[in-house]
Design a protein around this motif. Structure first.
Motif, mmCIF file in Angstrom:
data_model
loop_
_atom_site.group_PDB
_atom_site.id
_atom_site.type_symbol
_atom_site.label_atom_id
_atom_site.label_comp_id
_atom_site.label_asym_id
_atom_site.label_seq_id
_atom_site.Cartn_x
_atom_site.Cartn_y
_atom_site.Cartn_z
ATOM 1 N N LEU A 112 1.171 -1.373 -0.055
ATOM 2 C CA LEU A 112 -0.105 -0.191 -0.069
ATOM 3 C C LEU A 112 0.890 1.304 0.186
ATOM 4 O O LEU A 112 1.831 1.021 0.814
ATOM 5 N N ILE A 113 0.146 2.324 -0.693
ATOM 6 C CA ILE A 113 1.216 3.661 -0.231
ATOM 7 C C ILE A 113 0.807 4.039 1.597
ATOM 8 O O ILE A 113 -0.553 3.540 1.753
ATOM 9 N N SER A 114 1.800 4.976 1.281
ATOM 10 C CA SER A 114 1.807 5.450 2.706
ATOM 11 C C SER A 114 0.593 6.678 3.625
ATOM 12 O O SER A 114 -0.023 7.284 2.580
ATOM 13 N N ARG A 116 1.496 9.339 5.449
ATOM 14 C CA ARG A 116 1.604 10.478 4.750
ATOM 15 C C ARG A 116 2.105 10.135 2.614
ATOM 16 O O ARG A 116 1.191 11.683 2.226
ATOM 17 N N GLY A 117 2.183 9.708 2.442
ATOM 18 C CA GLY A 117 1.692 9.648 0.390
ATOM 19 C C GLY A 117 0.008 9.325 0.609
ATOM 20 O O GLY A 117 -0.081 10.775 -0.820
ATOM 21 N N VAL B 211 9.509 7.503 -1.232
ATOM 22 C CA VAL B 211 10.019 6.895 -0.125
ATOM 23 C C VAL B 211 8.955 8.352 0.407
ATOM 24 O O VAL B 211 7.847 7.889 1.643
ATOM 25 N N ARG B 212 8.602 9.123 -0.030
ATOM 26 C CA ARG B 212 7.548 10.129 0.802
ATOM 27 C C ARG B 212 6.169 9.802 0.243
ATOM 28 O O ARG B 212 5.073 9.677 1.449
ATOM 29 N N LEU B 213 6.145 8.945 -0.465
ATOM 30 C CA LEU B 213 4.518 8.232 -1.434
ATOM 31 C C LEU B 213 4.458 6.631 -0.560
ATOM 32 O O LEU B 213 2.821 6.360 -0.570
ATOM 33 N N LEU B 214 5.160 6.081 -0.892
ATOM 34 C CA LEU B 214 4.814 4.534 0.067
ATOM 35 C C LEU B 214 5.538 4.745 1.734
ATOM 36 O O LEU B 214 5.266 3.874 1.991
ATOM 37 N N THR B 215 6.179 5.201 2.214
ATOM 38 C CA THR B 215 6.567 5.349 3.762
ATOM 39 C C THR B 215 6.569 6.227 4.925
ATOM 40 O O THR B 215 5.392 6.950 4.073
ATOM 41 N N ASP B 216 6.099 5.981 6.025
ATOM 42 C CA ASP B 216 5.672 6.653 5.816
ATOM 43 C C ASP B 216 6.950 6.902 8.236
ATOM 44 O O ASP B 216 7.982 6.058 7.622
#
Lengths: 500, 500
Positions: A112-114, A116-117, B211-216
């Motif tokens: 999944l996307i995060s 924040r994303g 990283v910004r889209l897929l992780t927190d």
């Protein structure tokens, strides 16, 4: 699979009529045979000579395929003993799984996307259309002196030195930093040496860098309410908690409650509030600086378009009033030149020069020194000044044409605000109008605008209005395009009246 | 201050011999008088006519200065009644404070850089010198066909359309995406359509975006141990917790304990491990994909320099083996072209195309479409292929020259590893040698190298070695430059022996 079967299997997959070279087709077919387990791990491959004969390709082609399969780990070769399929299966189940066929028997966790994303995408402000009447914030790139730029570019490329083609070790091209510091000192009363200038790809990167160096995740950031959506996205992507602080006619106007909880960083647009257009008063500037000094607050001064001020010279910066070294001044060359250039600058306090030079090189690995060298020539030869002067005159005309068009349609009923500077102004709408619905309808009629409410974090207090950019609209198109928009506005306002 | 005193005060500050225009000097002197409280708030300014006479400047100059002071909020004008100093003081104490004089009586909180900023700077890997023997990872930009590039550039600028000068609405220039998808499909077995390609400014930005889209913040990220310092900095700047996973001869080799705590994201360099140079085996590739599928792990495949493989063709990508849409493939044009170009690409799974296109536009506000158009022509005209082919031959020669120089000095005592591909290899050192000290001494002798230990997170397990980039060193300089380095190494090794 026996050798004979392998040859049949490969022959069925190699099509000499296809554009793809036979080498490539054979390589892919062999990979498939191994990946799907049809050539089991440990199986011995036929000799290159034998396979070449069986499938009628040159022996060299088979040799190259075997070499590539070896390099990629599909097979292992031992001199004298032959070539064997490598043991490649992560586990038995996967080994027999055919490609494209989901292995339903093994548990699978969705990717999944995060959080924040997801938030970034959900609140994205970037418009699908970036050009045409009345796109705000975009200069008229058709008026850019492309031939002059191209000439300087050709001249510099003739003597391109390796130093200008590799990475920029931090801060950017020194002569450009010198030219910018001269310009900012005179035009904006910015106090700085060339060392304090850091070249970036624009305001987004400048703010991103400052936020990553000066704040930690969870820190509070003051943003003006309303403000530019891009700033919000950049701050939130770095984990900051945004505190929207209202603006009034004198600019940022923090409440006692705001002041009781000082933020780590405050972002302001003192010369031309974005999007409403007012100038921060000197009293507020001094109050903000004093507050920042007392509470260790970093201030980012976003001076995104003040070159285009129509009734006075560009205003002095907040940075010039700062004695404590707490203001980071950020600006862009994109609106004076063309946005696709992606070039901006920041002015950092002297004691942070090394930090920012290292930070920008470490995080973004900058380059583009050739382009910076061209930009330097463009400034030193006087082209920037004369281009900006010419554009200021042109945009002033367009501004007036749009104001006239608004007056012709709506008389005094709809007010214009923030038209003293910049590339856009706001057309105010009654509080019960939906600026978002009007924006959608306008786009359907081929006119771009942005709803003012989109720039607010708290929708309940948001003023209604339309952001109208006039800079990129040829003079002759302004009245006709506004006529279309006026029709949309009239229909929306009469529907509101009929409904109320 | 009375009018007479004001005139005296101003006369003392205006120097007609200075290069700065009188207008500017007068404006700054008036601002100073107001800011320092020498012109108190509420005081009436002399009429422009009177002041002009008293200080012997044109009345228009004074009028312009008064206008600017009004626009900037220093004074207020009422038609007919005159011009008054505005009430600008944030509080009484600050009003009488002279600039540059710290107001020690008010509490002041120091303004500091953040924890994440401090860590970024403390661990920064970026080198002060980016060119010369034996800087790793830098291609020979002196060999770049600048004239061809410049010619294409001039041709395109002749017909620069507004669309190419403004912001890139997301993903980049479509014909370039098509050209890259064709190239990657054939050369690297990447499975993709042009839509799946997102143009970025390079690998740093590609990874930052993913990283910004897929992780927190707080998520675990696997990185190879050792790995590229830039990747670590980018991940840490976004709040990820790095888990170093050792590599062996087959690439990434997670332990049972690593596997028991699946990360959110894993960064790998399967085609050419950075910095050690091995290829990830097919078995490991399949195991990693299966693990990722079962645990919802995103994989970033960093394919930074595999165009330069000397004994076989470029290897197939990990992405091409991924049936689950969990691999983000990132690559760069900087090493094939020149690093200052700042152009790279990522290939994202089909269902994430919209997310990444919006994300890149929202976070970075990309542009540079003209440069992307030039790049497209460069590819379609065949220049990229022929340039890479030529460079591969040249780098192969230099690689061999450096290996020969090493052999001449050290025989078999020091081993070379990872020389099958790329722009650098590793010269291994004994476990008790300090590669950092050798690097510092080498720099003092004018030779650039990087210590292998710098690429490890855990220093105790780090192998010792020197990263030697040969690509950017002219053939004739290789042996003499290595002779200098060999002297440094010999001294260091004999000191270690003497000490042990």
């Amino acid at each position: 699979m026996t050798t004979i079967h392998l040859a049949d299997w490969l022959n069925a997959r190699i099509d000499r009529a296809r554009e793809e070279p036979v080498y490539r087709q054979l390589l892919e077919a062999m990979q498939q045979a191994i990946l799907t387990g049809q050539l089991a791990s440990g199986a011995k491959l036929p000799s290159s000579r034998m396979l070449a004969a069986d499938i009628s390709v040159a022996r060299n082609t088979v040799l190259h395929v075997y070499e590539q399969l070896t390099a990629e780990g599909y097979v292992t070769s031992t001199t004298g003993s032959g070539t064997y399929v490598a043991d490649t299966a992560p586990n038995d189940r996967a080994a027999v799984r055919k490609p494209q066929e989901p292995a339903d028997e093994t548990p699978r966790k969705p990717c999944l996307i995060s959080k924040r994303g997801a938030r970034l995408i959900a609140h994205a402000g970037v418009a699908p259309k970036q050009w045409g009447a009345f796109m705000p914030g975009v200069p008229d790139v058709a008026e850019f002196p492309s031939r002059t730029w191209s000439r300087l570019q050709s001249r510099l490329w003739k003597r391109a030195s390796p130093d200008l083609l590799t990475y920029a070790p931090g801060g950017g091209y020194r002569p450009l930093r010198r030219a910018l510091s001269d310009y900012l000192r005179v035009a904006r009363s910015v106090k700085c040496t060339p060392d304090q200038i850091i070249i970036t790809t624009g305001i987004h990167q400048s703010i991103d860098l400052a936020v990553r160096l000066l704040t930690d995740s969870g820190d509070r950031a003051w943003v003006e309410e309303p403000c530019y959506w891009g700033v919000r996205s950049v701050l939130q992507a770095s984990g900051l908690t945004l505190v929207p602080v209202p603006v009034d006619e004198e600019g940022l106007n923090p409440s006692a409650r705001d002041m009781a909880a000082p933020p780590r960083i405050a972002l302001v647009t003192p010369s031309h509030q974005y999007p409403l257009g007012m100038v921060m008063s000197l009293a507020r500037r001094r109050a903000l600086l004093e507050f920042a000094r007392q509470h260790g607050v970093w201030i980012i001064e976003d001076d995104y378009d003040s070159e285009f001020r129509y009734r006075s010279r560009p205003l002095s910066s907040l940075q010039g009033l700062d004695d404590a070294g707490q203001v980071i001044y950020v600006g862009s060359l994109g609106k004076m030149m063309f946005p696709g250039l992606r070039m901006g600058y920041m002015v950092v306090p002297e004691n942070l020069v090394d930090t920012f030079r290292t930070g920008v090189a470490e995080l973004y690995r900058e380059g583009q020194l050739m382009q910076q060298a061209v930009m330097t020539e463009f400034i030193l030869d006087g082209h920037l000044t004369s281009h900006v002067r010419r554009m200021r005159g042109l945009y002033d005309e367009r501004r007036q044409l749009l104001i006239d068009a608004i007056g012709a349609h709506f008389g005094e009923t709809l007010a214009v605000r923030g038209d003293e500077a910049g590339l856009h102004f706001v057309l105010e709408l009654p509080g019960n109008a939906s600026d978002r619905a009007i924006t959608d309808d306008a786009l359907a009629s081929g006119v771009v605008t942005r709803p003012l409410t989109h720039y607010y974090m708290n929708q309940e207090d948001a003023r209604r209005g339309l952001m109208l950019g006039y800079a990129c609209v040829p003079n002759a198109e302004i009245a006709p395009a506004f006529a279309k928009l006026a029709g949309v506005i009239e229909r929306a306002l009469s529907a509101v009246e009929a409904g109320s």
